[in-house]
Structures are given as structure tokens and as C-alpha cells.
Enzyme design. Sequence first.
Site, short mmCIF file in Angstrom:
data_model
loop_
_atom_site.label_atom_id
_atom_site.label_comp_id
_atom_site.label_asym_id
_atom_site.label_seq_id
_atom_site.Cartn_x
_atom_site.Cartn_y
_atom_site.Cartn_z
N TRP A 470 19.52 -14.65 22.71
CA TRP A 470 20.29 -13.63 22.90
C TRP A 470 20.56 -12.98 24.18
O TRP A 470 21.18 -11.97 24.49
CB TRP A 470 19.95 -12.42 22.10
CG TRP A 470 19.88 -12.92 20.51
CD1 TRP A 470 20.80 -12.96 19.55
CD2 TRP A 470 18.50 -13.53 19.98
NE1 TRP A 470 20.36 -13.60 18.22
CE2 TRP A 470 19.09 -14.07 18.35
CE3 TRP A 470 17.41 -13.68 20.40
CZ2 TRP A 470 18.17 -14.56 17.62
CZ3 TRP A 470 16.54 -14.40 19.43
CH2 TRP A 470 16.68 -14.51 18.04
N ASP A 471 19.98 -13.73 25.06
CA ASP A 471 19.83 -12.99 26.61
C ASP A 471 19.29 -11.63 26.65
O ASP A 471 19.54 -10.57 27.36
CB ASP A 471 21.62 -12.99 27.13
CG ASP A 471 21.56 -12.62 28.73
OD1 ASP A 471 20.16 -12.97 29.15
OD2 ASP A 471 22.42 -12.27 29.27
N TYR A 472 18.06 -11.62 25.84
CA TYR A 472 17.22 -10.32 26.13
C TYR A 472 16.23 -10.26 26.86
O TYR A 472 15.07 -9.88 26.70
CB TYR A 472 16.85 -9.98 24.39
CG TYR A 472 17.82 -9.23 23.47
CD1 TYR A 472 19.02 -8.63 24.10
CD2 TYR A 472 17.54 -9.32 22.40
CE1 TYR A 472 19.88 -8.25 23.14
CE2 TYR A 472 18.52 -8.99 21.27
CZ TYR A 472 19.72 -8.38 21.94
OH TYR A 472 20.46 -7.75 20.99
#
Length: 807
Positions: A470-472
Site C-alpha cells: 500500500w506504499d506505507y
Amino acid sequence: MQQHLTPGSAWIRRAYAALLIAIGVFLAGGGGWLVGLGGSPYYLLTGLAVIASGMLLWRGDRRGVWVYAAMLIATIGWSLWEVGFNPWGLVPRLVAPTVLGLGLLVPAIGRLPSRANTAALRRRWASPKLVALGGLVAAIVLGSGLHALKPPVIDPIFQAGTQERLPQAIPASAGDASGDWLHWGGDQGGSRFSPLDQLTPDTVSGLKVAWTADLGPAPGGKMGSLEVTPLKIGDTLYVCTPYDTVIALDAETGQRRWTHSEQAADGAASPGVCRGVAYYRLPDPAATGACVERILWVSRKANLLALDARTGALCPGFGDDGRTSLMTGLGEVKPGYYYVSSAPQIVRGKIVLGGAVMDGQYWGEPSGVIRGYDAVTGRFSWAYDVGRPGEHGEPEPGEHYTLSTPNSWAPISADEQLGMVYLPMGNAVPDYYGAQRRPFDEDITSSVLALDAQTGERRWRFRTVHHDLWDYDLGSQPTLIDLPLNGQVVPVLIQPTKRGDVFVLDRRTGQPVREVRELPVPQGPIAPGERLSPTQPFSVAMPSFRGPLITEADMWGVTPLDQMMCRIKFKQARYEGLFTPPQIERPNLVSPGYLGGSDWGSVSVDTDRMVMIVNSNRMPNYDQLITRAEANQRGVGIVGVDPHANPALAQAMLNTPVAADIQPFLGVLKTPCNAPPWGLITAVDLRSGKVIWNRPLGTARDSGPMGIASQLPITMGLPNVGGSVVTRGGLVFIAAVQERTFRAIDIRNGQEVWSARLPAGGQANPMTYRSNASGRQFVVLASGGHVPMGTKLGTSLIAYALPENGE
């Protein structure tokens, strides 16, 4: 028997009726689509009612007024049922239908035959019916708006509870007593706390512009994001720019003392980002001459440079005539695919650097290796390459560090006493497909990583996301403080995250000191070969800044038309809360999106009161994986290779089975689809873990539909990039939001006590210092805008202070 309105200007009436019919057709068509997706029937029913009203008015039938009035009454009831008295929820539901209904007050639309009965017919039909309804709508919206202007309230989504009073201040040793600002985050631990107290809620109203320094010009006129936070050492400020320059300024007057410029990187598509420089003084107290005090900085060509702090000249004893190349051991690197945007961190005589790579282009991008260099000689000291465990030297000639490993692009923290450096880690490229990640990638992706500053050996790591899709990645600097807990003082590390959780760890061991639980998360369809973690870690004893679960009723817009389209987008997407997995079959809603939660501005901590200030975002993303065949059909390419590549359109993710279409969740008018607030600022008591106050941050003055500034100074809470600074005087200084305004906030209650307009966006962390010349406390902010946020660009560094001698 049909009742007809009296004759009038038929063409005006019919034009208005045609407008109603067109709007009704759009509402009914979209509403039917929405019902088919399982959404609200309101838009379909309202569209049919508006069509009926328009058709009756076209025929001159008085019942068209009644139908519209009935629709407006039903809309009021439906709106209150869905969102209560939330002003921003009511605006798109009520304002446009009410304004549109005012057309029924125009005499020509009522087919009035003469002036004699115009007033009577107005009184009979318009005044008692539509004017009353319009007044009711106005009262509801105005009353809700006044309610929103009350003092900051606690948002009910904060899971750790609330308290009413600010903790008692116990002056601590954090911050530099000299009034200098020696590190990007104020201190090595990034507290962003200043012990200065000349400015207080009572005195800050007198703050004026003391000087403005122009850090330009931009070469060739192509401007970039100016995100720098200056250092202040002695009587000088040191800043870097996106244009490969370092500048020294007089701290009292802002006059330029020297400038050092480097040649721009070959093939660079746009100006880079430089958020700060580092300062180092040789450890020998008897040392004199050039470069005893030096400024350390990384150019866009990925050269680590040491500059004489007095003159700006390169230090000849550092590296190769003042430069050390960071490209050594990286292998073949495409222009712009490796860069350092954050300030170096210096601990125990070692310069520690991570580095950023181009997001989402291909598997096999440059390594995320972490490296240490000698601060005196500039020579390589050690490397932490997760793919070469136990090896801390440079690769042999012809070899390179492990490709596509997680990188650390965000600001780094350090503990001089423990001899440890703390790095917020990102993902192995690409962000949205992880089937090709190796066990050593998974081990440190989206983790806090603690390394021995002398050797590069790993001390511990704490993972905030398992198998991140999630591009976290961790974009915030870890904040180090000594926190009183259970009768003892614990050296802790506070790690904000994009996903909105805040983790509090013992920085000696990496063990949580606030409870963390593994909780189940959504599962289901994923890309070919992909996998999901069944659980994720949640910081359950600290407030969450991810926002509440989003529902269809939370969809927003300027009018019911674009609000309806956002509802359709919402129902088309898969959304099951945090960690809804990406897939090919349909879009997925990611909330928070890649903006956060918290990003590189991180948090600030009043270490006297143990109060943490968090500015956060509630901006979802609308993502979808696309097959390689579809990506090829669209012509999706990689930046720097394909001249037509547009990373805003899709991430190519070559050498994987899929590409990714990653977009902010916006409506047709380019406003967010989720309802305000989109940005907040919050005070948290770190001793208890409870929220003290919380408020939306920023007004709509400089933003609006299609990017057109609305000029409305109405607080709604805006997306923000950048952070804050806290002072012993009890103030929080912050800009950050899309609005071009710099603010001072009373830390006791969250009330704004001062503000100033900026010439450009303020997407940078402010800093504060005491001038050696006048003894005044200055507050400084870069006003240079932010390209991705679309704020106005500029080249200004602005200093504020109280006037001398009360002038």
C-alpha cells in the site's frame, strides 16, 4: 383540473425548465447506475422529481413549483438523516438545490401577466413556500457552520480516549540552550522542540517579517519544491535549494554571506528536493583554520560534499577534493533514479545516509543500502546491505550492492550516547507488488531499523507493516525523547506512520512500550503470484490518525452532481477498511493514501509537557492493478527511458506481471471525494496516550474546484505536507497546508493566536532560533511551494521576529 401559471416571458421559463430537465436526467441516469451498484436511491428519485418539475414548468403548469418544493423538503430530511448537522456534509446536499430553486422566484418563470398581480403571486407562491424553504436550508447550514467554529473538539475516532487538561510543564534539557538550531529536527532525535520562550501566546501577535531572502533563481526558470529547514550555528543560517546550491545567510539580517553551487545532474528531468544540510565540528578542540566547522550536503549527482562553514569552499581533506561519490557500488544507475533528499545524520563522527530511488518503475532498481562515512576524511566506513548479511564493506569491482532492497529516504535520527542511528525504512521497489520480494526484503520493509553508528551492525528492527502493498513506507523521522512511564524514565522512539498508527518503542531494544497487537486484516483477490499477510501490527494504546471507516454517506462534492459521481466511484471500488488489498478486477480504496497519516514532516514534541503535536492527512487513494498486456496497450513506460512516460498516469513496475494505476480519490471537479476535514492538527499527552485537543488545519482560501482558489477563509482542514515546531513559550508554529498561511497555535487549547500570509506554499518544516546580535527570537520558514500538491512555487526564506525596541 390543471392550474396554469399566468403568461410571461416564455423563453426564460422554458430555458429554466430545460435546465431542470437536463440536471434531472443526469441525476436520474447516475442515480440509476448508483442503485445498480447497491448505493442510495436518493439521486434516482430526486432526478425523476426534478425532471417532472421541469416538464411541468415547460408546459406552464404551476404544479412544477410544488414538485420542486417537495423535492427540496425531502432533500433536507434525507441530508439530516445522512450527516446530521455536519456543515461540510450539508453544503453539497443543500446549497446547490436551494440556489437552483431560487429561479422559481423570477417573475418571468412564473408567467406573470402584469405588475398588478406580480407581488400577489410572489406572496402566494414564492414567499410562503420557496423563500421559507430557502431560509430553512440557510439556517441549517449556517447553524452547522457556527457549530463548527466552536473551540476544537475531540474527534471520536481517536481510540485511546481523551482528556481535558494540558499536562504540567517540567522543563527538560531538550533543545539547544544557546538558541541555535544544530540539526534538521532541532536535535539529533528530531523533537523539533525549542527551549526559547520569548514568543508566547500573549506576545506572538506582534510578530512581523524581519527579513526575506531570495534563494533563487531557478536555473532555466524551471522551479522545484523548496522544502528546506535551515540550520543556525552561531550567527549564520545554512540552507540548500532544489537547484544544487548551499547558501549561508546572516541570522540577523538575512543577507547572503556565501553561495556554493554544483553543476546540475545530467539527464535530470526536473529540479530535485533538498530538505536540509548537516553541521559538524572537528573533535579536536585545538583545531584551527579552514573546515574546522563544516557543512555536509548531498548534491543531485549523489556526491557527498563538505564545505567550510565560514567560506563555502570545498574542504580539500574530505574525500576527493571535498567530494565523495555515493554512486560507488550501486552499479548502473539511470539519471535521477538514486538521490538523497533528506539531511545527513552525524553520530560519533560518522555521516550516515540512506537514499531514495524512483518509485514504481521496475524491479531491479538501485539498492537501498545504508552507508556510513568518516566525518573528517569523507572516506567510506561501513555499509548495511540487507542482501549481504555480515558484510559491511564495499562491493568488489564489477559487483554492486543488492538491487531493489528497501531504502530509507526520510530523515534519520541518532542517539549519541547509545551510539545508535535509527532509520525509517521504505519498501523494496515496486511498492504495489511484492511477490518478488525476498526474505531479507520482507525483514526490514516498512520498519524502523536501528544500526550501530560505528560499524553498521544491526541492533534491532521493528516492522510496522507486514508485506507492504500500500506504499506505507515510513516517511517520518523517528522522534527520540526520554518519557516518564510507570515511575521511571524510558528512552523511547516515537514512529509516526503513513497508515496513521503511532508506535512507541524502547529505543535501546526496539520493544514496544505502548501495546501493539497483531489483528486480522482484509483478505481476498490479489494479483497473480501475490500473497497477503493475515494480520498486521496495530498500536492499540495510542491514538490513531487514519480517520474513521469511510462510507458512501461520506462522499463529498461541490454539488449533488459531482457528489453522486464520487458515490459511484466509491461503490465501484473494493473497500473493507485499512489494508484492503490491491487487485486487478476492480479498483481498491486505500485510506489513508500515500500522503498519510504522517509523512516526512513528522511530529514535534514539547518535552517540558510531554505533549506530541501531530499534523495528519485523511486523503485516500484510488488504486488498481493493471495487467502487463493492458499496460503495454496504454503505452505505460518507465521514466527516463520512455520519453512519453508519465508517472502520474501509472507506475510501470516492469519485470513484474502488473502495473499500477495510483490516483488520489478525487471527483470530476478535482476536489476530494471524501468529506472534509482532510487535514488536522492534534495534541497528544504522551504520558497517558490521550488526545488533549484536535482541530481541522487550514481554510479554503487558496483552493477550490479545478484548482481555482475559492478565496473563502472558512476552516475545513486541508491536505498538508511539512511539519511543525514547538517552543517552551507554549506555541506551535506550522504552515504545511495548501493554504498559503503560516500559523502560531496555543499549545494549551489549539487556538490560532497568530497568522501571516505567504508569497508561496509553505510545505516545509519551520525552525526557530535566538539571534546573537539582537537577542530576538526568530521563526523561519521556507515559502517555496510543492509541485505534487500544486501550491504556488517560490524561492523565499522568510524570517519573523518581534520588532526591535518595540517599533
